[in-house]
Design a protein around this motif. Structure first.
Motif, PDB file in Angstrom:
ATOM      1  N   TRP A 161      10.284  -5.407 -16.693  1.00 58.79           N
ATOM      2  CA  TRP A 161       9.384  -4.613 -17.103  1.00 58.79           C
ATOM      3  C   TRP A 161       8.039  -5.358 -17.268  1.00 58.79           C
ATOM      4  N   SER A 162       6.799  -4.665 -16.997  1.00 67.75           N
ATOM      5  CA  SER A 162       5.464  -5.104 -17.175  1.00 67.75           C
ATOM      6  C   SER A 162       4.629  -3.921 -17.872  1.00 67.75           C
TER       7      SER A 162
ATOM      8  N   ALA B  72       4.399   5.049 -25.562  1.00 68.48           N
ATOM      9  CA  ALA B  72       5.195   4.682 -26.781  1.00 68.48           C
ATOM     10  C   ALA B  72       6.183   3.618 -26.207  1.00 68.48           C
ATOM     11  N   GLU B  73       7.048   4.012 -24.865  1.00 68.41           N
ATOM     12  CA  GLU B  73       8.080   2.864 -24.490  1.00 68.41           C
ATOM     13  C   GLU B  73       7.407   1.698 -24.317  1.00 68.41           C
ATOM     14  N   ALA B  74       6.240   1.819 -23.815  1.00 72.36           N
ATOM     15  CA  ALA B  74       5.562   0.553 -23.231  1.00 72.36           C
ATOM     16  C   ALA B  74       4.995  -0.219 -24.295  1.00 72.36           C
ATOM     17  N   LEU B  75       4.614   0.304 -25.153  1.00 72.96           N
ATOM     18  CA  LEU B  75       4.266  -0.316 -26.480  1.00 72.96           C
ATOM     19  C   LEU B  75       5.370  -0.935 -27.306  1.00 72.96           C
TER      20      LEU B  75
ATOM     21  N   PRO C  14      -5.445  -0.371 -28.480  1.00 73.32           N
ATOM     22  CA  PRO C  14      -5.045   0.183 -27.245  1.00 73.32           C
ATOM     23  C   PRO C  14      -5.776   1.754 -27.083  1.00 73.32           C
ATOM     24  N   ASP C  15      -6.380   1.567 -25.866  1.00 70.00           N
ATOM     25  CA  ASP C  15      -6.887   2.965 -25.394  1.00 70.00           C
ATOM     26  C   ASP C  15      -6.201   3.481 -24.292  1.00 70.00           C
ATOM     27  N   LEU C  16      -5.494   2.738 -23.408  1.00 73.86           N
ATOM     28  CA  LEU C  16      -4.937   2.928 -22.234  1.00 73.86           C
ATOM     29  C   LEU C  16      -3.809   2.026 -22.199  1.00 73.86           C
ATOM     30  N   VAL C  17      -2.613   2.754 -22.260  1.00 71.72           N
ATOM     31  CA  VAL C  17      -1.194   1.810 -22.012  1.00 71.72           C
ATOM     32  C   VAL C  17      -0.502   2.323 -20.945  1.00 71.72           C
ATOM     33  N   THR C  18      -0.376   1.320 -20.010  1.00 69.36           N
ATOM     34  CA  THR C  18       0.825   1.626 -18.892  1.00 69.36           C
ATOM     35  C   THR C  18       1.676   0.681 -18.699  1.00 69.36           C
ATOM     36  N   GLY C  19       2.832   1.076 -18.388  1.00 66.80           N
ATOM     37  CA  GLY C  19       4.063   0.277 -18.161  1.00 66.80           C
ATOM     38  C   GLY C  19       4.943   0.549 -16.939  1.00 66.80           C
TER      39      GLY C  19
END
Length: 160
Positions: A97-98, A22-25, A141-146
C-alpha cells in the motif's frame, strides 16, 4: 545493507484499490517512516522522516534551522502546504500500500504540546550538537489518498 531486487515481480493479475481516508490513515499510522515533500527555493524537496499520528495529525521532529522548520514558523500563517507519503510495498512481489496526505504543516509552538510531541516522536537520526532535534511540526491532513496494490482477488489491506 544491499537488497537483491533483481528478481522480477511474480506475473499475474494485479489490482489497484483506492482506500478511503480512514483506512489510509490507519495504514500510515502502522509504520513509523515516511517522506515529507515541501517547496524549497521554488523546487520540490523530499526528506525521509519518522512520524506518529496524534489526534489525526502527523507529527514529525526537526531542528532549528532546518529547511522545513524555517518554512513553518511564520506567526499568523495557516502553515505551509506539504505532502506526506508513507508506504509498505514488498520489493519482490510489488504488493502492499501507499498513502499520501496533503495538508498544512505548522511548527509546534505551545510549550506543553511541544513537550508532548518530543515524548511521542524520538529522532531516528543522530544530529550534530548544533542541530538538536528540539522542534516538532504538525501536519493537519486536508486530503488523504491511498492505494492498495494487490494480486487479483485479494481485497484486504496487507498487514505489513
Amino acid at each position: 545493507m544491499v537488497h537483491d531486487d533483481s528478481r522480477p515481480a511474480p506475473v499475474g493479475p494485479r489490482r489497484r484499490i483506492e482506500l478511503d481516508g480512514a483506512e489510509a490513515l490507519r495504514l500510515l499510522g502502522s509504520v513509523s517512516l515516511g517522506r515529507i515533500v515541501f517547496t524549497r527555493h521554488a523546487l520540490p524537496t523530499v526528506r525521509p522522516v519518522n512520524h506518529v499520528l496524534d489526534g489525526g495529525d502527523i507529527v514529525i521532529r526537526t531542528h532549528e534551522g532546518a529547511a522545513l522548520t524555517s518554512r513553518t514558523e511564520r506567526a499568523g500563517d495557516p502553515g505551509v502546504v506539504v505532502a506526506y507519503e508513507a508506504d509498505a510495498i514488498d520489493p519482490h512481489t510489488h504488493l502492499g500500500w501507499s498513502v499520501v496526505v496533503t495538508g498544512y504543516a505548522r511548527l509546534v509552538t505551545d510549550p506543553e504540546d511541544l513537550a508532548r510531541c518530543r515524548r511521542l516522536v524520538r529522532p531516528w537520526v543522530d544530529q550534530a550538537m548544533d542541530q538538536v532535534m528540539d522542534q516538532a511540526v504538525r501536519i493537519r491532513p486536508d486530503l488523504v489518498t491511498g492505494i492498495l496494490l494487490t494480486a487479483d482477488g485479494h481485497d484486504a489491506p496487507a498487514r505489513v
